[in-house]
Each structure stands twice: as C-alpha cells, then as structure tokens.
Design an enzyme around this catalytic site. Structure first.
Site, PDB file in Angstrom:
ATOM      1  N   ASP A 141     -15.642  -4.776  37.676  1.00 12.82           N
ATOM      2  CA  ASP A 141     -14.867  -4.289  38.815  1.00 12.82           C
ATOM      3  C   ASP A 141     -14.370  -5.448  39.664  1.00 12.82           C
ATOM      4  OD1 ASP A 141     -15.465  -1.991  41.617  1.00 12.82           O
ATOM      5  OD2 ASP A 141     -13.670  -2.369  40.394  1.00 12.82           O
ATOM      6  N   LYS A 144      -8.798  -8.023  38.013  1.00 10.59           N
ATOM      7  CA  LYS A 144      -8.475  -7.283  36.781  1.00 10.59           C
ATOM      8  C   LYS A 144      -8.032  -8.187  35.646  1.00 10.59           C
ATOM      9  CE  LYS A 144      -9.694  -4.353  39.570  1.00 10.59           C
ATOM     10  NZ  LYS A 144     -11.175  -4.118  39.606  1.00 10.59           N
ATOM     11  N   ASP A 169     -13.725  -0.474  35.599  1.00  5.07           N
ATOM     12  CA  ASP A 169     -12.994   0.292  36.605  1.00  5.07           C
ATOM     13  C   ASP A 169     -11.519  -0.111  36.576  1.00  5.07           C
ATOM     14  OD1 ASP A 169     -12.971   0.571  40.241  1.00  5.07           O
ATOM     15  OD2 ASP A 169     -12.567   2.081  38.709  1.00  5.07           O
ATOM     16  N   ASN A 170     -10.657   0.765  37.073  1.00  5.43           N
ATOM     17  CA  ASN A 170      -9.242   0.449  37.337  1.00  5.43           C
ATOM     18  C   ASN A 170      -8.389   0.112  36.132  1.00  5.43           C
ATOM     19  OD1 ASN A 170     -10.929  -1.302  39.764  1.00  5.43           O
ATOM     20  ND2 ASN A 170      -9.666   0.447  40.328  1.00  5.43           N
ATOM     21  N   GLU A 199      -9.778   5.553  43.896  1.00  5.65           N
ATOM     22  CA  GLU A 199     -10.700   5.967  44.958  1.00  5.65           C
ATOM     23  C   GLU A 199      -9.977   6.468  46.201  1.00  5.65           C
ATOM     24  OE1 GLU A 199     -10.861   3.121  43.250  1.00  5.65           O
ATOM     25  OE2 GLU A 199     -10.882   1.375  44.508  1.00  5.65           O
TER      26      GLU A 199
HETATM   27  C1  LIG Z   1     -12.750 -15.116  39.262  1.00  4.08           C
HETATM   28  C2  LIG Z   1     -13.325 -13.942  38.511  1.00  4.08           C
HETATM   29  N1  LIG Z   1     -14.742 -13.879  38.703  1.00  4.08           N
HETATM   30  C3  LIG Z   1     -15.355 -13.308  39.782  1.00  4.08           C
HETATM   31  N2  LIG Z   1     -16.673 -13.543  39.927  1.00  4.08           N
HETATM   32  C4  LIG Z   1     -17.340 -12.986  40.976  1.00  4.08           C
HETATM   33  N3  LIG Z   1     -16.752 -12.214  41.922  1.00  4.08           N
HETATM   34  C5  LIG Z   1     -15.435 -11.981  41.790  1.00  4.08           C
HETATM   35  C6  LIG Z   1     -14.677 -12.497  40.720  1.00  4.08           C
HETATM   36  N4  LIG Z   1     -13.392 -12.057  40.859  1.00  4.08           N
HETATM   37  C7  LIG Z   1     -13.354 -11.301  41.972  1.00  4.08           C
HETATM   38  N5  LIG Z   1     -14.584 -11.252  42.541  1.00  4.08           N
HETATM   39  C8  LIG Z   1     -14.961 -10.499  43.730  1.00  4.08           C
HETATM   40  O1  LIG Z   1     -14.885  -9.123  43.348  1.00  4.08           O
HETATM   41  C9  LIG Z   1     -14.128  -8.391  44.333  1.00  4.08           C
HETATM   42  C10 LIG Z   1     -12.761  -8.130  43.808  1.00  4.08           C
HETATM   43  C11 LIG Z   1     -12.466  -6.974  43.235  1.00  4.08           C
HETATM   44  C12 LIG Z   1     -11.085  -6.757  42.692  1.00  4.08           C
HETATM   45  N6  LIG Z   1     -10.797  -5.333  42.737  1.00  4.08           N
HETATM   46  C13 LIG Z   1      -9.540  -4.940  42.916  1.00  4.08           C
HETATM   47  O2  LIG Z   1      -8.610  -5.744  43.011  1.00  4.08           O
HETATM   48  C14 LIG Z   1      -9.296  -3.491  43.068  1.00  4.08           C
HETATM   49  C15 LIG Z   1      -8.079  -3.094  43.609  1.00  4.08           C
HETATM   50  C16 LIG Z   1      -7.779  -1.746  43.800  1.00  4.08           C
HETATM   51  C17 LIG Z   1      -6.483  -1.362  44.359  1.00  4.08           C
HETATM   52  C18 LIG Z   1      -5.775  -0.301  43.812  1.00  4.08           C
HETATM   53  C19 LIG Z   1      -4.529   0.068  44.348  1.00  4.08           C
HETATM   54  C20 LIG Z   1      -4.011  -0.621  45.436  1.00  4.08           C
HETATM   55  F1  LIG Z   1      -2.827  -0.269  45.965  1.00  4.08           F
HETATM   56  C21 LIG Z   1      -4.726  -1.691  45.988  1.00  4.08           C
HETATM   57  C22 LIG Z   1      -5.950  -2.059  45.450  1.00  4.08           C
HETATM   58  C23 LIG Z   1      -8.732  -0.765  43.469  1.00  4.08           C
HETATM   59  C24 LIG Z   1      -9.970  -1.176  42.928  1.00  4.08           C
HETATM   60  O3  LIG Z   1     -10.916  -0.253  42.599  1.00  4.08           O
HETATM   61  C25 LIG Z   1     -10.259  -2.522  42.718  1.00  4.08           C
HETATM   62  O4  LIG Z   1     -11.467  -2.842  42.163  1.00  4.08           O
HETATM   63  C26 LIG Z   1     -14.093  -9.286  45.561  1.00  4.08           C
HETATM   64  O5  LIG Z   1     -15.256  -9.085  46.319  1.00  4.08           O
HETATM   65  C27 LIG Z   1     -14.047 -10.676  44.929  1.00  4.08           C
HETATM   66  O6  LIG Z   1     -14.551 -11.668  45.816  1.00  4.08           O
HETATM   67 MG   LIG Z   2     -12.423  -1.093  41.359  1.00  2.00          MG
END
Ligand SMILES: CCNc1ncnc2c1ncn2[C@@H]1O[C@H](/C=C/CNC(=O)c2cc(-c3ccc(F)cc3)cc(O)c2O)[C@@H](O)[C@H]1O
Ligand SMILES: [Mg+2]
Length: 214
Positions: A141, A144, A169-170, A199
C-alpha cells in the site's frame, strides 16, 4: 505552524477512540475521513476484504509496505494470533511518529514493529535484522510505482514460499498497471481480483490477491 492531516487524524483518535480498543480506533479514523478530511487509508470497505484475507491466511509472518498512519496496521494486527511476527515499513519519519501513537492507542504496540526506512533498503535486511526467512502475508500500500520493483525484490531475496499471499491495494485507483500485468502474466502467481471502491468514495478501485506458487 499548521498541523498536518496525519496529526489531525491522531488527535481525532485520541479524542474519540477508547484506549486499548482497536475497533474504536478503526471507527474513529473512518469517521474522521468520512466527515472531516479524506485520507488515503484502505478504509472500511476494502478493509473488510483485507480482514477476510488475513483471517483466511492466518499468517505467522506479515509485512506491510507503507504504514502511513497505521490504519491498516491496526486492522491487521488485531486479527493476528499471539507470536505472529508483523513488520510495517514507513519512510516518512513524521508518519512513523503518528502511526506508532495510533497503534499504541489501539493497544497493539506489542503486536507490530514499525520500521522507519524505505522498502528497497529494508526488504533485503529482513533476514539479518528480524530473523525472518519468508513472509506468509504481505500487504502492499505504498507508492504504486514501487509495487513491481518490490515484488521482484521479494523473489530475489527468497522471501516468498509456496503459498505466500500478497494483497495489493489500489490496483485500479490510483492504479498499479505494471504490477498487475506482471502478476497476471506470471506462471508463478495465482491471482484473484476483489472489486471495491476507493476508500470513502464511490470511485471504482480494488485489491489484487496473488498467491506465490514457488
Ligand atoms: C519508495 C518506496 N518504498 C517505501 N518504503 C516505505 N514507505 C513508503 C515507501 N513508499 C511510500 N511509503 C510511505 O507509504 C505511504 C504512501 C502511500 C501511497 N499511497 C497512495 O498514494 C494512495 C493514494 C490514493 C489516492 C487515490 C485517489 C486520489 F485522488 C488520491 C489518492 C489512495 C490510496 O489508497 C493510496 O494508498 C506514505 O506514508 C509514504 O511515506
Ligand atoms: Mg491505498
């Protein structure tokens, strides 16, 4: 300076949820996202699917990529048997701080380890740092475009065993097209798509379950 959305979510949990009660923490976050501010938690509809897959797998080792505020962490941790090893990875330190407090409010701090860092760096360290040889269940999650490189990393590091379950997810919104193409075209995975909605909205989204065949 202005607070952040994760900080406001934490305040809502501390105000509205009962300490030590995971269900009330889940409800408080869902209420906050439905009535105050949308946030990218897996949510209640997809969360129920997550619950059913975790319950079905009944894993001994669990990894979550992208803790964010800890909503799905709480959903997963509350279902695990005693002695299960559960690790969640989050590279934003501010989110780590919020997540640890939300998880603690639910009383689940002893069920899960929140590790600060990037999945690309930490996945290869799972054996040496946490003594984990393979994962029974993985929830993806995070960003993406990192789903595909990270599943390949799991394979390279030998962290999957016959029957390991990955739940992403997603896969529709925002979407993970390269990941979907990979698992659906690979003879090494058996896949099932769970249709749902983004969600707290009526937008189409869904979860992809992939079982590693060895
Ligand atoms: C560099 C890759 N490795 C990673 N390692 C550890 N943590 C990571 C990593 N990437 C991202 N993260 C963290 O995970 C989280 C990021 C999640 C990304 N999720 C999304 O972009 C997302 C986005 C949407 C969404 C859907 C529609 C929209 F209009 C706007 C947003 C819905 C979701 O359910 C999502 O999960 C943050 O806390 C980030 O700091
Ligand atoms: Mg998600």
């Amino acid at each position: 300076t202005r607070s952040t959305r994760p900080q406001r979510m934490l305040k809502a949990v501390q105000k509205n949820a009962t300490k030590g009660n995971p269900e009330s923490v889940i409800s408080a976050i869902d209420y906050f996202c439905k009535h105050s501010e949308w946030a990218m938690n897996v949510g209640d509809e997809k969360g129920s699917i997550l619950d059913s897959v975790v319950t079905e797998v009944n894993p001994s080792t669990v990894l979550e990529l992208g803790t964010y505020c800890g909503y799905s962490t709480v959903r997963i941790a509350r279902l695990l048997s005693p002695g299960t090893k559960f690790i969640t990875l989050e590279f934003n330190p501010a989110n780590v701080t919020v997540a640890r407090q939300i998880i603690a409010h639910a009383g689940l701090q002893d069920k899960v380890t929140v590790v600060e860092g990037s999945s690309g760096d930490l996945i290869p360290q799972m054996k040496e740092r946490f003594g984990i040889t393979t994962f029974d269940f993985i929830f993806l999650d995070h960003w993406k475009d990192r789903y595909l490189p990270d599943i390949k990393l799991f394979e390279e590091c030998g962290l999957l065993r016959k029957g390991s379950v990955l739940l992403a997810d997603n896969v529709i919104c925002p979407g993970a097209p390269e990941y979907l193409e990979y698992v659906r075209n690979s003879p090494r995975y058996e896949n099932r798509y769970y249709p749902a909605h983004l969600e707290y909205t009526k937008v189409e989204d869904g979860l992809e379950k992939s079982v590693f065949l060895g």
